[in-house]
Design a protein around this motif. Structure first.
Motif, PDB file in Angstrom:
ATOM      1  N   GLY A 138       0.817  -1.208   0.000  1.00  0.00           N
ATOM      2  CA  GLY A 138       0.000   0.000   0.000  1.00  0.00           C
ATOM      3  C   GLY A 138       0.848   1.254   0.000  1.00  0.00           C
ATOM      4  N   GLU A 139       0.364   2.271  -0.643  1.00  0.00           N
ATOM      5  CA  GLU A 139       1.131   3.509  -0.797  1.00  0.00           C
ATOM      6  C   GLU A 139       1.310   4.267   0.512  1.00  0.00           C
ATOM      7  OE1 GLU A 139      -1.513   2.678  -2.707  1.00  0.00           O
ATOM      8  OE2 GLU A 139      -0.522   2.219  -4.591  1.00  0.00           O
ATOM      9  N   SER A 140       0.514   3.960   1.524  1.00  0.00           N
ATOM     10  CA  SER A 140       0.640   4.692   2.789  1.00  0.00           C
ATOM     11  C   SER A 140       1.953   4.375   3.497  1.00  0.00           C
ATOM     12  CB  SER A 140      -0.545   4.376   3.709  1.00  0.00           C
ATOM     13  OG  SER A 140      -0.548   3.020   4.058  1.00  0.00           O
ATOM     14  N   ASN A 141       2.689   3.373   3.034  1.00  0.00           N
ATOM     15  CA  ASN A 141       3.973   3.043   3.639  1.00  0.00           C
ATOM     16  C   ASN A 141       5.121   3.890   3.102  1.00  0.00           C
ATOM     17  OD1 ASN A 141       2.320   0.575   4.267  1.00  0.00           O
ATOM     18  ND2 ASN A 141       4.213   0.140   5.372  1.00  0.00           N
ATOM     19  N   VAL A 142       4.865   4.708   2.103  1.00  0.00           N
ATOM     20  CA  VAL A 142       5.911   5.594   1.594  1.00  0.00           C
ATOM     21  C   VAL A 142       6.282   6.567   2.714  1.00  0.00           C
ATOM     22  CG1 VAL A 142       6.450   7.404  -0.081  1.00  0.00           C
ATOM     23  CG2 VAL A 142       5.207   5.368  -0.802  1.00  0.00           C
ATOM     24  N   PHE A 157       7.345 -16.004  -3.058  1.00  0.00           N
ATOM     25  CA  PHE A 157       6.753 -14.747  -2.593  1.00  0.00           C
ATOM     26  C   PHE A 157       7.076 -13.688  -3.635  1.00  0.00           C
ATOM     27  CE2 PHE A 157       5.919 -10.940  -0.316  1.00  0.00           C
ATOM     28  CZ  PHE A 157       5.059 -11.277   0.711  1.00  0.00           C
ATOM     29  N   TYR A 158       6.040 -13.206  -4.301  1.00  0.00           N
ATOM     30  CA  TYR A 158       6.193 -12.180  -5.327  1.00  0.00           C
ATOM     31  C   TYR A 158       5.522 -10.899  -4.863  1.00  0.00           C
ATOM     32  CZ  TYR A 158       7.403 -16.227  -8.110  1.00  0.00           C
ATOM     33  OH  TYR A 158       7.985 -17.371  -8.561  1.00  0.00           O
ATOM     34  N   TYR A 159       6.125  -9.789  -5.176  1.00  0.00           N
ATOM     35  CA  TYR A 159       5.549  -8.513  -4.759  1.00  0.00           C
ATOM     36  C   TYR A 159       5.763  -7.456  -5.831  1.00  0.00           C
ATOM     37  CZ  TYR A 159      10.381  -7.795  -3.080  1.00  0.00           C
ATOM     38  OH  TYR A 159      11.751  -7.710  -2.967  1.00  0.00           O
ATOM     39  N   VAL A 160       4.964  -6.412  -5.729  1.00  0.00           N
ATOM     40  CA  VAL A 160       4.954  -5.345  -6.725  1.00  0.00           C
ATOM     41  C   VAL A 160       5.678  -4.127  -6.156  1.00  0.00           C
ATOM     42  CG1 VAL A 160       3.485  -3.830  -8.122  1.00  0.00           C
ATOM     43  CG2 VAL A 160       2.766  -6.176  -7.636  1.00  0.00           C
ATOM     44  N   THR A 173       3.017   6.795 -17.457  1.00  0.00           N
ATOM     45  CA  THR A 173       3.468   7.948 -18.238  1.00  0.00           C
ATOM     46  C   THR A 173       3.466   9.187 -17.348  1.00  0.00           C
ATOM     47  OG1 THR A 173       1.242   8.541 -18.976  1.00  0.00           O
ATOM     48  CG2 THR A 173       2.459   6.951 -20.331  1.00  0.00           C
ATOM     49  N   ALA A 174       4.109  10.244 -17.785  1.00  0.00           N
ATOM     50  CA  ALA A 174       4.206  11.477 -16.995  1.00  0.00           C
ATOM     51  C   ALA A 174       2.831  12.026 -16.622  1.00  0.00           C
ATOM     52  CB  ALA A 174       5.014  12.525 -17.762  1.00  0.00           C
ATOM     53  N   LYS A 175       1.874  11.947 -17.534  1.00  0.00           N
ATOM     54  CA  LYS A 175       0.540  12.492 -17.222  1.00  0.00           C
ATOM     55  C   LYS A 175      -0.210  11.647 -16.206  1.00  0.00           C
ATOM     56  CE  LYS A 175      -1.946  10.278 -20.983  1.00  0.00           C
ATOM     57  NZ  LYS A 175      -2.778  10.430 -22.141  1.00  0.00           N
ATOM     58  N   GLU A 176       0.255  10.426 -15.930  1.00  0.00           N
ATOM     59  CA  GLU A 176      -0.403   9.544 -14.965  1.00  0.00           C
ATOM     60  C   GLU A 176       0.174   9.640 -13.555  1.00  0.00           C
ATOM     61  OE1 GLU A 176      -1.745   5.805 -17.705  1.00  0.00           O
ATOM     62  OE2 GLU A 176       0.389   6.005 -17.288  1.00  0.00           O
ATOM     63  N   LEU A 177       1.197  10.448 -13.353  1.00  0.00           N
ATOM     64  CA  LEU A 177       1.846  10.548 -12.041  1.00  0.00           C
ATOM     65  C   LEU A 177       0.932  11.116 -10.959  1.00  0.00           C
ATOM     66  CD1 LEU A 177       5.459  11.635 -13.004  1.00  0.00           C
ATOM     67  CD2 LEU A 177       4.706   9.420 -12.119  1.00  0.00           C
ATOM     68  N   ASP A 178      -0.165  11.748 -11.359  1.00  0.00           N
ATOM     69  CA  ASP A 178      -1.130  12.276 -10.385  1.00  0.00           C
ATOM     70  C   ASP A 178      -2.211  11.268 -10.038  1.00  0.00           C
ATOM     71  OD1 ASP A 178       0.186  14.702 -10.389  1.00  0.00           O
ATOM     72  OD2 ASP A 178      -1.151  15.612 -11.857  1.00  0.00           O
ATOM     73  N   GLN A 179      -2.180  10.107 -10.678  1.00  0.00           N
ATOM     74  CA  GLN A 179      -3.220   9.094 -10.464  1.00  0.00           C
ATOM     75  C   GLN A 179      -2.584   7.879  -9.793  1.00  0.00           C
ATOM     76  OE1 GLN A 179      -4.642   8.319 -14.396  1.00  0.00           O
ATOM     77  NE2 GLN A 179      -5.001  10.472 -14.811  1.00  0.00           N
ATOM     78  N   ILE A 180      -2.978   7.605  -8.570  1.00  0.00           N
ATOM     79  CA  ILE A 180      -2.360   6.522  -7.823  1.00  0.00           C
ATOM     80  C   ILE A 180      -2.780   5.154  -8.345  1.00  0.00           C
ATOM     81  CG2 ILE A 180      -4.044   6.359  -5.950  1.00  0.00           C
ATOM     82  CD1 ILE A 180      -0.237   6.163  -5.566  1.00  0.00           C
ATOM     83  N   HIS A 181      -3.976   5.038  -8.887  1.00  0.00           N
ATOM     84  CA  HIS A 181      -4.434   3.739  -9.392  1.00  0.00           C
ATOM     85  C   HIS A 181      -4.947   3.881 -10.805  1.00  0.00           C
ATOM     86  CE1 HIS A 181      -4.046   1.817  -5.514  1.00  0.00           C
ATOM     87  NE2 HIS A 181      -4.644   2.857  -4.983  1.00  0.00           N
TER      88      HIS A 181
END
Length: 104
Positions: free
Chosen positions: A18-22, A51-54, A96-104
């Motif tokens: 989960g992104e909250s761990n950043v 064990f695979y992770y993203v 892509t660069a335009k997607e950096l504002d979209q978490i999912h």
């Protein structure tokens, strides 16, 4: 949440962090993550299950120096060296660069 599943036969694990761990556990994430991997394997008593992770997804996380996500990614890759039979799916080339504002 996993306790009810222990005992079922499985072939491995897939984990999406989960992104909250950043920004959390900057220096010891790999140690904590490795402990979780080993605990899950121990609970299932099926040896060294895969064990695979993203990798944490590229995103504008908002930290002042913009290094928190990079540090977490570094810790995720460090986990590869600390454990057997693990793999990571890279994500840095999936956005892509335009997607950096979209978490999912």
């Amino acid at each position: 949440m996993l306790k009810p599943l222990i005992g079922y036969t499985i072939k491995g694990f897939i984990w999406y962090q989960g992104e909250s761990n950043v920004g959390v556990h900057r220096d010891n994430y790999a140690k904590h993550f490795s402990a979780m991997i080993n605990e899950w394997r121990k609970e299932w008593k099926q040896g060294c299950l895969p064990f695979y992770y993203v990798e944490i997804t590229p995103f504008k996380y908002g930290d002042a120096n913009k290094s928190d996500a990079a540090i977490l990614r570094e810790q995720q890759y460090k986990t590869l060296r600390l454990n057997k039979n693990v793999g990571i799916v890279g994500t840095n080339d999936c956005v892509t660069a335009k997607e950096l504002d979209q978490i999912h």
